[in-house]
Enzyme design. Structure first.
Site, short mmCIF file in Angstrom:
data_model
loop_
_atom_site.label_atom_id
_atom_site.label_comp_id
_atom_site.label_asym_id
_atom_site.label_seq_id
_atom_site.Cartn_x
_atom_site.Cartn_y
_atom_site.Cartn_z
N ASP A 1 0.85 -1.19 0.00
CA ASP A 1 0.00 0.00 0.00
C ASP A 1 0.90 1.25 0.00
OD1 ASP A 1 -2.43 1.35 0.17
OD2 ASP A 1 -2.51 1.27 2.37
N GLY B 1 -8.07 7.88 7.44
CA GLY B 1 -8.20 8.19 8.85
C GLY B 1 -9.62 8.14 9.38
N SER C 1 -12.96 3.40 5.21
CA SER C 1 -13.50 2.97 6.50
C SER C 1 -14.82 3.68 6.78
CB SER C 1 -12.50 3.26 7.63
OG SER C 1 -11.54 2.23 7.68
P1 13P Z 1 -9.12 4.24 5.97
O1 13P Z 1 -8.27 5.14 6.82
O2 13P Z 1 -10.42 4.85 5.64
O3 13P Z 1 -9.28 2.89 6.58
O4 13P Z 1 -8.36 4.04 4.58
C1 13P Z 1 -7.26 3.19 4.49
C2 13P Z 1 -6.59 3.27 3.17
O5 13P Z 1 -7.09 3.84 2.22
C3 13P Z 1 -5.28 2.61 3.05
O6 13P Z 1 -4.66 2.86 1.84
#
Ligand code: 13P
Length: 320
Positions: A83, A179, A211
């Site tokens: 990632d 976040g 999220s």
């Molecule tokens: P969140 O912070 O919404 O879980 O997103 C995580 C993300 O996009 C990792 O690349």
């Protein structure tokens, strides 16, 4: 079943009309939890690790934990994804570790530089059958060392970018942010933009910052001494709409972090005599698994683990 390139999971998701959660991990409990969830609901699995996660685990621990998950769950097609790789070096490191997919995030550079860096990564990764995700536009919010103001993805640029770089999937900026604090008022996302871009690029799209920050997780953390009063995320219904319009990979990290934190806080407050890490890591692990199952079910990947014959990196290498 071998580890598979992400491209295969995403192509199958597009064909089947469902989305697959890409779940961030930092430790053994999270890897066990999401693998157990995939096994239980029969979902393909995208395990993703940031550069920060690799640093935290000295690379080698995370590598072997991921390999253990694949060995323990031979019936689950599993992609190991980097990632937010920031340059060719981090991509090379991940591929050397056995990752089957990498993200190169050069979206904070100029468009021309983003194209140049992404193309370099595509040319390198495809030699090994490894899938490449890139990003165009800018997400808001903060994730580890990534910060930024929202700048929605431009469809003309997206079409040119995909043609020029040969990237396999594209992260688009549609108003989400990383976040736990995504929106100050009503969540607003450019779902129509997903369809416009998808119709132009014809490759699977990726939604970062997905999220949902479920109220029950926020309340549990706050009830047991945490302080996340204004946390707020992306409604599941918005993600489902994005999936219908061309999103196949949905990145989720914050919800898993919150699930584990809430469960551990509960043990500390309700059972202050406990000091064996298993007494609080076990409920933490169970809470992550429950969240992962919710995502796999809601995004539609549950039930699809056995739908197709997975291709190995070797087979993909021959295709590229
Ligand atoms: P969140 O912070 O919404 O879980 O997103 C995580 C993300 O996009 C990792 O690349």
């Amino acid at each position: 079943m071998p580890l598979v390139p992400l491209k295969q999971i995403l192509d199958n998701a597009i064909a089947g009309g469902y989305g697959v959660p890409a779940l961030n991990v930092n430790n053994m409990e999270a890897i066990q939890a999401i693998s157990a969830a995939a096994k239980k609901v029969k979902s393909p699995l995208i395990v993703q690790a940031s550069r920060g996660a690799l640093k935290y685990t000295n690379l080698i621990y995370l590598k072997h934990l991921m390999m253990a998950a694949s060995e323990e769950n031979p019936e689950i097609p599993m992609a190991l994804h980097l990632d937010h790789g920031d340059n060719i070096e981090s991509v090379k490191t991940a591929i050397d570790l056995g990752f089957t997919s990498v993200m190169i995030d050069a979206s904070h550079h100029s468009y021309e530089e983003n194209v140049r860096i992404t193309k370099e990564v595509v040319d390198y990764a495809h030699q090994f059958g490894v899938t490449v995700e890139a990003e165009l536009g800018t997400l808001g919010g903060i994730e580890e060392d990534i910060t930024g103001e929202v700048q929605l993805t431009d469809p003309d640029q997206a079409e040119d970018f995909v043609k020029t770089t040969g990237v396999d999937c594209l992260a688009v900026a549609i108003g989400t942010s990383h976040g736990a604090y995504k929106f100050k008022s009503e969540p607003k996302l450019a779902i129509d933009l997903v369809k416009t871009i998808s119709d132009r690029v014809h490759i699977p799209l990726v939604m970062h910052g997905s999220s949902s920050v479920p109220v029950e997780l926020r309340e549990q953390i706050n009830k047991y001494g945490g302080a996340m009063p204004d946390a707020c995320g992306v409604p599941i219904s918005a993600i489902q709409a994005a999936v219908k319009n061309g999103v196949a990979k949905i990145n989720v990290d914050t919800d898993l972090r919150m699930a584990m934190t809430g469960a551990i806080r509960k043990v500390f407050v309700e059972q202050p005599d406990k000091f064996d890490p298993r007494d609080y890591c076990r409920p933490g692990r169970e809470a992550i698994q429950a969240q992962a199952e919710v995502k796999m079910t809601a995004f539609g990947s549950a039930g699809h683990a056995g739908d197709y014959t997975p291709a190995t990196l070797e087979e993909y290498k021959a295709k590229y």
